[in-house]
Scaffold this motif. Structure first.
Motif, mmCIF file in Angstrom:
data_model
loop_
_atom_site.group_PDB
_atom_site.id
_atom_site.type_symbol
_atom_site.label_atom_id
_atom_site.label_comp_id
_atom_site.label_asym_id
_atom_site.label_seq_id
_atom_site.Cartn_x
_atom_site.Cartn_y
_atom_site.Cartn_z
ATOM 1 N N THR A 117 0.853 -1.183 0.000
ATOM 2 C CA THR A 117 0.000 0.000 0.000
ATOM 3 C C THR A 117 0.888 1.232 0.000
ATOM 4 O O THR A 117 2.057 1.164 0.399
ATOM 5 C CB THR A 117 -0.914 0.046 1.244
ATOM 6 N N ARG A 118 0.337 2.326 -0.430
ATOM 7 C CA ARG A 118 1.077 3.572 -0.305
ATOM 8 C C ARG A 118 1.141 3.965 1.158
ATOM 9 O O ARG A 118 0.232 3.695 1.929
ATOM 10 C CB ARG A 118 0.421 4.688 -1.131
ATOM 11 N N ALA A 119 2.227 4.589 1.550
ATOM 12 C CA ALA A 119 2.393 5.005 2.942
ATOM 13 C C ALA A 119 1.414 6.119 3.274
ATOM 14 O O ALA A 119 1.179 7.022 2.461
ATOM 15 C CB ALA A 119 3.819 5.463 3.182
ATOM 16 N N VAL A 120 0.800 6.030 4.435
ATOM 17 C CA VAL A 120 -0.084 7.078 4.946
ATOM 18 C C VAL A 120 0.705 7.899 5.952
ATOM 19 O O VAL A 120 1.311 7.343 6.875
ATOM 20 C CB VAL A 120 -1.330 6.465 5.608
ATOM 21 N N GLU A 121 0.702 9.203 5.768
ATOM 22 C CA GLU A 121 1.397 10.059 6.725
ATOM 23 C C GLU A 121 0.518 10.222 7.950
ATOM 24 O O GLU A 121 -0.613 10.708 7.867
ATOM 25 C CB GLU A 121 1.711 11.423 6.102
ATOM 26 N N VAL A 122 1.017 9.774 9.087
ATOM 27 C CA VAL A 122 0.208 9.741 10.297
ATOM 28 C C VAL A 122 0.615 10.852 11.245
ATOM 29 O O VAL A 122 1.723 11.395 11.171
ATOM 30 C CB VAL A 122 0.333 8.376 11.009
ATOM 31 N N THR A 123 -0.327 11.196 12.162
ATOM 32 C CA THR A 123 -0.076 12.261 13.125
ATOM 33 C C THR A 123 0.723 11.768 14.319
ATOM 34 O O THR A 123 1.221 12.556 15.097
ATOM 35 C CB THR A 123 -1.406 12.854 13.612
ATOM 36 N N ARG A 139 -13.393 9.021 18.858
ATOM 37 C CA ARG A 139 -14.474 9.400 17.946
ATOM 38 C C ARG A 139 -14.220 8.846 16.538
ATOM 39 O O ARG A 139 -15.133 8.290 15.910
ATOM 40 C CB ARG A 139 -14.599 10.921 17.899
ATOM 41 N N ALA A 140 -12.991 9.006 16.059
ATOM 42 C CA ALA A 140 -12.675 8.540 14.707
ATOM 43 C C ALA A 140 -12.808 7.031 14.594
ATOM 44 O O ALA A 140 -13.294 6.510 13.586
ATOM 45 C CB ALA A 140 -11.262 8.980 14.327
ATOM 46 N N LEU A 141 -12.387 6.306 15.631
ATOM 47 C CA LEU A 141 -12.482 4.849 15.593
ATOM 48 C C LEU A 141 -13.940 4.410 15.657
ATOM 49 O O LEU A 141 -14.345 3.463 14.973
ATOM 50 C CB LEU A 141 -11.682 4.244 16.742
ATOM 51 N N GLY A 142 -14.753 5.086 16.472
ATOM 52 C CA GLY A 142 -16.177 4.770 16.517
ATOM 53 C C GLY A 142 -16.840 4.989 15.166
ATOM 54 O O GLY A 142 -17.641 4.168 14.701
ATOM 55 N N GLU A 143 -16.487 6.084 14.509
ATOM 56 C CA GLU A 143 -17.058 6.370 13.182
ATOM 57 C C GLU A 143 -16.623 5.319 12.160
ATOM 58 O O GLU A 143 -17.430 4.863 11.338
ATOM 59 C CB GLU A 143 -16.622 7.763 12.732
ATOM 60 N N ALA A 144 -15.349 4.941 12.212
ATOM 61 C CA ALA A 144 -14.841 3.969 11.240
ATOM 62 C C ALA A 144 -15.517 2.612 11.402
ATOM 63 O O ALA A 144 -15.945 1.989 10.425
ATOM 64 C CB ALA A 144 -13.326 3.825 11.389
ATOM 65 N N LEU A 145 -15.638 2.144 12.654
ATOM 66 C CA LEU A 145 -16.272 0.846 12.878
ATOM 67 C C LEU A 145 -17.765 0.897 12.569
ATOM 68 O O LEU A 145 -18.328 -0.066 12.042
ATOM 69 C CB LEU A 145 -16.025 0.385 14.318
ATOM 70 N N GLY A 146 -18.410 2.013 12.881
ATOM 71 C CA GLY A 146 -19.812 2.144 12.524
ATOM 72 C C GLY A 146 -20.017 2.127 11.024
ATOM 73 O O GLY A 146 -20.970 1.511 10.516
ATOM 74 N N GLN A 147 -19.131 2.792 10.309
ATOM 75 C CA GLN A 147 -19.201 2.800 8.851
ATOM 76 C C GLN A 147 -19.015 1.399 8.295
ATOM 77 O O GLN A 147 -19.721 0.981 7.372
ATOM 78 C CB GLN A 147 -18.131 3.743 8.307
ATOM 79 N N CYS A 216 -4.378 1.048 13.752
ATOM 80 C CA CYS A 216 -5.074 2.314 13.523
ATOM 81 C C CYS A 216 -4.055 3.373 13.111
ATOM 82 O O CYS A 216 -3.103 3.637 13.855
ATOM 83 C CB CYS A 216 -5.802 2.768 14.775
ATOM 84 N N LEU A 217 -4.256 3.964 11.966
ATOM 85 C CA LEU A 217 -3.386 5.038 11.497
ATOM 86 C C LEU A 217 -4.219 6.310 11.399
ATOM 87 O O LEU A 217 -5.202 6.357 10.652
ATOM 88 C CB LEU A 217 -2.785 4.710 10.125
ATOM 89 N N MET A 218 -3.835 7.335 12.162
ATOM 90 C CA MET A 218 -4.530 8.616 12.115
ATOM 91 C C MET A 218 -3.778 9.564 11.195
ATOM 92 O O MET A 218 -2.643 9.942 11.477
ATOM 93 C CB MET A 218 -4.623 9.211 13.520
ATOM 94 N N SER A 219 -4.392 9.914 10.073
ATOM 95 C CA SER A 219 -3.829 10.948 9.221
ATOM 96 C C SER A 219 -4.399 12.287 9.673
ATOM 97 O O SER A 219 -5.096 12.369 10.687
ATOM 98 C CB SER A 219 -4.179 10.669 7.759
ATOM 99 N N SER A 220 -4.125 13.335 8.933
ATOM 100 C CA SER A 220 -4.583 14.657 9.346
ATOM 101 C C SER A 220 -6.096 14.786 9.315
ATOM 102 O O SER A 220 -6.676 15.608 10.015
ATOM 103 C CB SER A 220 -3.955 15.736 8.446
ATOM 104 N N ASP A 221 -6.761 13.953 8.510
ATOM 105 C CA ASP A 221 -8.201 14.131 8.358
ATOM 106 C C ASP A 221 -9.036 12.868 8.550
ATOM 107 O O ASP A 221 -10.261 12.929 8.464
ATOM 108 C CB ASP A 221 -8.516 14.717 6.973
ATOM 109 N N GLN A 222 -8.411 11.713 8.835
ATOM 110 C CA GLN A 222 -9.214 10.532 9.062
ATOM 111 C C GLN A 222 -8.392 9.419 9.698
ATOM 112 O O GLN A 222 -7.162 9.506 9.788
ATOM 113 C CB GLN A 222 -9.833 10.017 7.754
#
Length: 321
Positions: A117-123, A139-147, A216-222
């Protein structure tokens, strides 16, 4: 793994000491061999320039600098080869990527277990995530699993915690040194009534299976979820309970996490059902560590881990009684 087939390898994906990533940047023989065997890697990534090993248990993962960019290259470990259905993983990964929560592969050879995969720049590094009391992460993890759970897609494979526990228990029956450490966990093996994690009214959803900090990889927006090796159809309470435990969420963070999950339209399991699943998750962890002891691995590492998870599982059940 073919649809409906049982995925019984939960013992492989727990948070235990990871492999060192201190090796110097270099083009390792394993990567050179992968390039020789899979010439499409040259077309996708370009010639390798440098590679740094990343932590991992069931795979060898490298951050690969190549002519066409920065990538993560995953090569399987031989000792885990028979435990993972790579074809099912590849299919589930593509479905998850279509929902926008998995990093899309740029190269995948399911037969060989190679993934790029391409590298994701993480925070922050994955190891940092579990140490940061971050409401944004919850919050982000809850949204991702709900999605994911509400996506309506059908994953290959079945992750049934009760079957995993039964298989682990049976495998440890003759391990004399583990019997005392297993005391009390037998209650977790039994379904605990309809409407709970072990009940008969379960609705199965596409599940990641291992939403731990390292995945879990947190980028700037997701938030991106990686490593879909143990994905399959499962009770939604598994992903939720496992995430709460392995991210060591506070009570407030757990509420943020579950509210974000519910906001996607996904149904949050009843509190008792989620509580029972937390106990089952910790029991899986405890029995996994005891399996390592029975195999002769380091008692100083695995015995405290087993006791901590066993104790937490039993305390959780006591609160529910």
């Amino acid at each position: 793994m073919a649809s409906g087939q049982l995925l019984c390898f939960a013992r492989l994906f727990l948070l235990v000491p990871q492999l060192s990533s201190d090796a110097p940047d270099t083009i390792l023989p394993d990567i050179q061999e992968a390039y020789e065997r899979h010439q499409d890697l040259q077309l996708v990534c370009g010639a390798p320039l440098s590679a740094r090993p990343q932590p991992g248990l069931t795979n060898r993962v490298f951050r690969l600098e190549a002519e066409k960019g920065t990538f993560f290259l995953r090569l399987p470990r031989l000792e885990a080869a028979g435990n993972i259905d790579r074809k099912a993983e590849a299919r589930n990964l593509m479905l998850a990527a279509a929902t926008g929560i998995a990093v899309p592969p740029v190269f995948c050879d399911a037969e060989a277990g190679i993934l790029v995969t391409r590298a994701v720049e993480v925070t922050g590094s994955p190891a940092d995530l579990s140490e940061q009391p971050s409401y944004s992460l919850a919050r982000a993890l809850g949204e991702a699993l709900g999605q994911l759970h509400g996506s309506g897609v059908t994953f290959e494979g079945l992750l049934d915690p009760d079957s995993v526990l039964q298989a682990q228990w049976q495998g440890l029956r003759d391990a004399v040194r583990c019997r005392e450490e297993m005391t009390g966990l037998e209650i977790v093996l039994q379904p605990i009534g309809a409407g709970t994690a072990g009940g008969t009214d379960r609705v199965l959803v596409p599940s990641h299976g291992d939403p731990s900090p390292g995945n879990c990889l947190m980028s700037s927006d997701q938030l991106w979820l990686i490593d879909w090796e143990f994905s399959g159809m499962s009770d939604p309470a598994w992903d939720l309970a496992y995430a709460v435990l392995e991210h060591e969420m506070s009570a407030d963070e757990e509420q943020v996490f579950l509210k974000a999950y519910a906001a996607t339209g996904a149904a949050v399991p009843e509190a008792d059902r989620l509580g029972v699943m937390k106990a089952k998750c910790d029991a899986v962890s405890a029995l996994w560590a005891l399996e390592q002891l029975a195999a002769g691995r380091d008692e100083d590492v695995f015995l405290p881990f087993a006791r901590q998870r066993r104790g937490r599982a039993l305390r959780q059940l006591a609160r529910l009684s």
